[in-house]
Write an enzyme that holds these catalytic residues in place. Structure first.
Site, PDB file in Angstrom:
ATOM      1  N   ASP A 140      -7.528  64.746 -13.892  1.00 30.26           N
ATOM      2  CA  ASP A 140      -7.311  63.878 -12.728  1.00 30.26           C
ATOM      3  C   ASP A 140      -5.878  64.058 -12.219  1.00 30.26           C
ATOM      4  O   ASP A 140      -5.186  65.012 -12.602  1.00 30.26           O
ATOM      5  CB  ASP A 140      -7.627  62.432 -13.130  1.00 30.26           C
ATOM      6  N   ASP A 182     -11.297  64.262  -4.175  1.00 32.94           N
ATOM      7  CA  ASP A 182     -11.426  62.806  -4.168  1.00 32.94           C
ATOM      8  C   ASP A 182     -10.670  62.272  -2.949  1.00 32.94           C
ATOM      9  O   ASP A 182      -9.972  63.030  -2.253  1.00 32.94           O
ATOM     10  CB  ASP A 182     -10.829  62.253  -5.471  1.00 32.94           C
ATOM     11  N   ASP A 225     -16.630  54.809  -7.555  1.00 30.90           N
ATOM     12  CA  ASP A 225     -15.984  53.978  -8.570  1.00 30.90           C
ATOM     13  C   ASP A 225     -16.893  52.843  -9.017  1.00 30.90           C
ATOM     14  O   ASP A 225     -16.730  51.686  -8.617  1.00 30.90           O
ATOM     15  CB  ASP A 225     -14.668  53.428  -8.018  1.00 30.90           C
TER      16      ASP A 225
END
Length: 882
Positions: free
Chosen positions: A402, A515, A590
């Site tokens: 990430d 993202d 999410d």
């Protein structure tokens, strides 16, 4: 990933974003996102009354060529004329376009979504009088009837109306106009109502300047005989869409939504403006090609009626035909709608694929298991997690990094201390035939020491603000610019940055995750970009829902180009639009470690599959919060039978690698993952078919059983292709589930016990913590690999086992690769790249007999297993069982 962690790191600027982000509550703040009443154009359009259409068709303006009909419409209230274009397209599709006849300036028409200009077929005039015209659509007595006063368009087949446009009179087209001086404006108000929000609109602290004024469009569609409609993702809601009369419409507007609320029509990360309508006679689709903020209202004359009420109508001879009415409302652009007339579900999938393309055929490894976390701390952490999978005999293919892997949230870089030797790390994975995904988000840190920023700024590639400067907003790096991905030259430059000569440390086993590409702007209105930002000559409001698709496209093209055009890329995106299926995978964003979030992953992915996006999954275990061990195990068991299989977790949650919950739970999660790997040949086959046909990999039961009403609202079970039925256990403490096995004349076999069950029944299945209820359809052959190794690449040359489930009639079992006729099993022209060798056949439902091959026959279960037939399935062969 949401903006919560950002607040913790920014310290002194925390108060600036309290209205946008939440630091203490694990739930969406719906106040950060508009309702229809807070969206001026939606409120304005929704206030219209049905049956009062001001639009009239001017039949004397009609022109009919071999490829299209054009006709002017006039609004009798303001005398503004529109141009209607109607096309008959190949494959039983009708296209309707409506634009201003003479706009003050061009209105936005969505580019790059259609794979080509759709080929047309001839239209012919059947009749015409002062009330309207009738045109032939060629196929099966299909006709288009255009009524003049008020304007209405009906598509008819035989004596049945399939679909009507503007039958409720809710067509609206706000024409572009000049902002007049105040004194003259007051006079014009007598002729045309001016309302708040038409020329400027404020939401919370953000003002939208609306330099072009009001430009909303809307159109209603009536679907006689239809009670079930599906699609228009992304929403965390049931598979069957609900009526919206008592609440907000479904919203399509790509947004970064913090731990979204379930069973709510509010917008999420992606938007695909495609709806499917289904009944026992027909399946149809509506594709509303518009990239602006859009709301969809649904009403039904049977909504709220109980089963008893419907039975009473039938007994009393009620003549009311069920009907669903749908209204699309968009902030700007034109009306450009494709009516996909089926008549079967497969026809609709093919029709939509002919317009926007099919699911990209993914690399085999991407169908394996993915291990992700925000964030793996450093190279040693990556090495340790990788070793943990080997130590616990759990296969995986990808480990993910990430945002913390970068140098200060500068994408295309590595943290010089934590990831100082990325090639060494990647080589260690490559030696084990494993891969990595690293995140690359589309917000770029404004930093003159950052090469990527300097190049984008020097080339003028950033989105501009309304005053002409570079648009800047806050995201993970702090102050960030946003590349204008609507520009082909910007996308080409972005793609070039994935080249091995540009992306330092990259290797062939490094793939990409996009993202935050809604785009997410932490200090922007609704956590996104201002609508009056500029993409060259177009406002952001026109292109908003396209932005994520363009990011995804540019990234996928970069991964392909770095290999000289031979590599099939893997790119995961959070934001998407119609056509995004051509570029890779999506996930549901999410989510939370809650049972209801596990349940909702099924209809969310089913909805995406219906509109072309098959490569879908949800964060296993839930991104937010910490799952119980029972929930985590059940999520692994569910995820193993969904197309994209990735575990992911928030930085502030405890670590949850699958060996951290005790030996018993480790064994359960290991078994779920290993089951996934045994079915990789079948997954690969399904994606190959999706790539060629547009049919969803994961599909609702009604797709295969379109005449069975019992399947129409089911969304707790699903089919993988035609032949595997999956009913995951999604209830806490469950001791059993009830699965509907469709097909009155079908048989289904439990894949674990080979027990045979008749179709057309609700089957109660006792479950334990190890249970994953999965059934194979009788009359099918499913390839599997039973030698599970550390990764899919390690299994590449391993033999196949064919699981042949006989039906009640012992006839042809599979339309693609194999046949079982009477007592002969045949295979013809199997692509050697797909299958290299075969080790076993397992036949369910087989009667006892003699055979010269090595075999086992279990009479109690009617299962015949042929061992080591010694054949290469890349060649033609025949096995006779007698």
């Amino acid at each position: 990933m949401c903006c919560w962690f950002f607040l913790r790191r920014m310290g002194p600027v925390l108060l600036l974003w309290l209205a946008v982000c939440l630091s203490g509550s694990w739930a969406v703040d719906k106040g950060n996102f508009k309702t229809c009443d807070q969206s001026a154009f939606c409120k304005r359009q929704r206030a219209m009354k049905p049956g009062e259409s001001p639009y009239r068709a001017l039949l004397e303006t009609m022109e009919l060529t071999n490829t299209r009909l054009t006709l002017q419409l006039i609004n009798d209230n303001n005398k503004v004329r529109l141009l209607l274009e109607l096309y008959r397209l190949q494959g039983n599709i009708t296209r309707v376009k409506i634009n201003e006849l003479k706009p003050l300036k061009p209105r936005y028409e969505v580019p790059d979504v259609l794979i080509r200009e759709p080929p047309t077929e001839p239209l012919s005039l059947l009749s015409q009088d002062e009330n309207g015209v009738v045109l032939s659509l060629g196929a099966e007595s299909q006709r288009v009837i255009v009524s003049a006063r008020p304007f209405r368009l009906d598509i008819v087949e035989g004596r049945d109306v399939l679909m009507s446009l503007n039958s409720r009179g809710l067509l609206s087209f706000e024409h572009l106009r000049m902002l007049l001086p105040f004194d003259y404006q007051t006079v014009k108000e007598e002729e045309e109502k001016v309302e708040d929000g038409m020329w400027e609109e404020t939401f919370k602290s953000h003002t939208d300047s609306k330099p072009s004024g009001p430009s909303a469009i809307s159109l209603d569609f009536s679907l006689p005989g239809v009670e079930h409609v599906y699609g228009i993702p992304e929403h965390a809601d049931t598979l069957k869409l609900k009526t919206t009369d008592s609440g907000d419409p479904y919203r399509l507007y790509n947004l970064d939504v913090f731990q979204y609320e379930l069973y709510n029509p509010m917008a999420l990360y992606g938007a695909v403006p495609v709806m499917l309508a289904h009944n026992t006679q027909r399946t149809m689709g509506i594709f509303w090609l518009n990239a602006a903020e859009t709301w969809v209202d649904i009403s039904s004359n049977t909504a709220g009626k109980t089963v008893f009420g419907k039975m009473l109508d039938y007994v009393q001879g009620s003549s009311e035909t069920p009907q669903t009415d749908v209204r699309w409302i968009s902030e700007s652009g034109i009306i450009d709608v494709f009516l996909m007339l089926g008549p079967t579900p497969r026809d609709v999938f093919s029709q939509y694929a002919s317009l926007t393309g099919t699911q990209a055929f993914p690399p085999l490894a991407s169908l394996g298991y993915h291990q992700c976390r925000w964030n793996y701390n450093d190279q040693e952490d990556v090495r340790s997690v990788d070793a943990g999978f080997d130590e616990h005999d759990i296969p995986y293919d990808f480990i993910w990094l990430d945002i913390e892997h970068t140098d200060g949230k500068r994408y295309f870089t590595w943290d010089p201390h934590k990831f100082a030797s990325p090639k060494e790390m990647l080589q260690g994975l490559l030696d084990k035939k494993r891969k990595m995904v690293a995140i690359v988000d589309p917000h770029i840190k404004v930093d003159t020491n950052y090469k990527i920023h300097n190049e984008i700024r020097s080339r003028g590639f950033y989105v501009k603000n309304k005053d002409g400067g570079d648009y800047e907003g806050w995201c993970w790096p702090g102050n960030a610019g946003y590349p204008d991905f609507t520009r082909p030259d910007m996308r080409a430059w972005w793609a070039s940055q994935f080249g091995y000569d540009q992306y330092e440390g990259a290797m062939e086993n490094l793939y990409t995750w996009n993202d935050m590409n809604e785009p997410s702007v932490f200090n922007g209105p609704e956590v996104t970009m201002h609508k009056d930002a500029m993409h060259e000559s177009w406002e952001h409001r026109e292109v908003h829902n396209l932005y994520g698709l363009y990011v995804h496209r540019a990234t996928a093209e970069g991964l392909t180009e770095r290999s000289g055009g031979v590599e099939r890329p893997f790119v995961l995106t959070r934001a998407f639009f119609a056509g995004s299926q051509r570029y890779g995978a999506v996930w549901t964003g999410d989510n939370a470690a809650e049972w209801d979030h596990l349940k909702i992953s099924i209809p969310m992915c089913l909805s995406l599959g219906l509109v072309g996006i098959s490569f879908c999954g949800a964060d296993v275990g839930g991104f937010f919060k910490s799952p119980s061990t029972e929930l985590l195990v059940r999520w692994y068991q569910t995820g193993a039978y969904q197309p994209f299989f990735r575990a992911h977790a928030h930085l502030d949650t405890p670590r949850r690698e699958p060996w951290l919950f005790g030996p018993e739970n480790t064994a359960l999660m290991r078994e779920a993952i290993r089951q996934r790997y045994t079915f990789l040949p079948y997954w690969y086959q399904l994606f190959y078919l999706a790539y060629h046909t547009g049919e969803p990999v994961m599909r609702p039961l009604w797709v295969e059983y379109p005449q069975d009403p019992a399947t129409f609202a089911l969304d707790d079970e699903y089919l993988l292709g035609r032949d595997l039925l999956v009913h995951p256990v999604t209830e806490e403490g469950a001791r059993g589930v009830t699965a509907y096995l469709p097909g009155k004349h079908e048989v289904w076999f439990d894949i674990h016990t080979f027990q045979k069950h008749n179709g057309g029944q609700n089957l109660y299945i006792p479950v334990t913590m190890s249970s994953i209820p999965v059934f194979q359809r009788g009359g099918s052959i499913i390839p599997r690999k039973l030698r599970v190794r550390r990764s899919s690449t390690c299994m590449e040359h391993d033999p196949y086992t064919l699981y042949v489930a006989l039906d009640n009639q012992v006839k042809k079992l599979c339309l693609t690769l194999y046949q079982f006729i009477s007592i002969v099993l045949l295979a013809r022209k199997v692509p050697p790249k797909l299958f290299r060798g075969c080790e076993y056949f397992s036949l369910f439902g087989f009667a006892d007999g003699e055979n010269q091959l090595e075999f086992d026959f279990d009479a109690s279960m009617s299962v015949l297993t042929i061992r080591k037939p010694g054949m290469n399935v890349g060649a033609d062969w025949t096995v006779t069982l007698q």
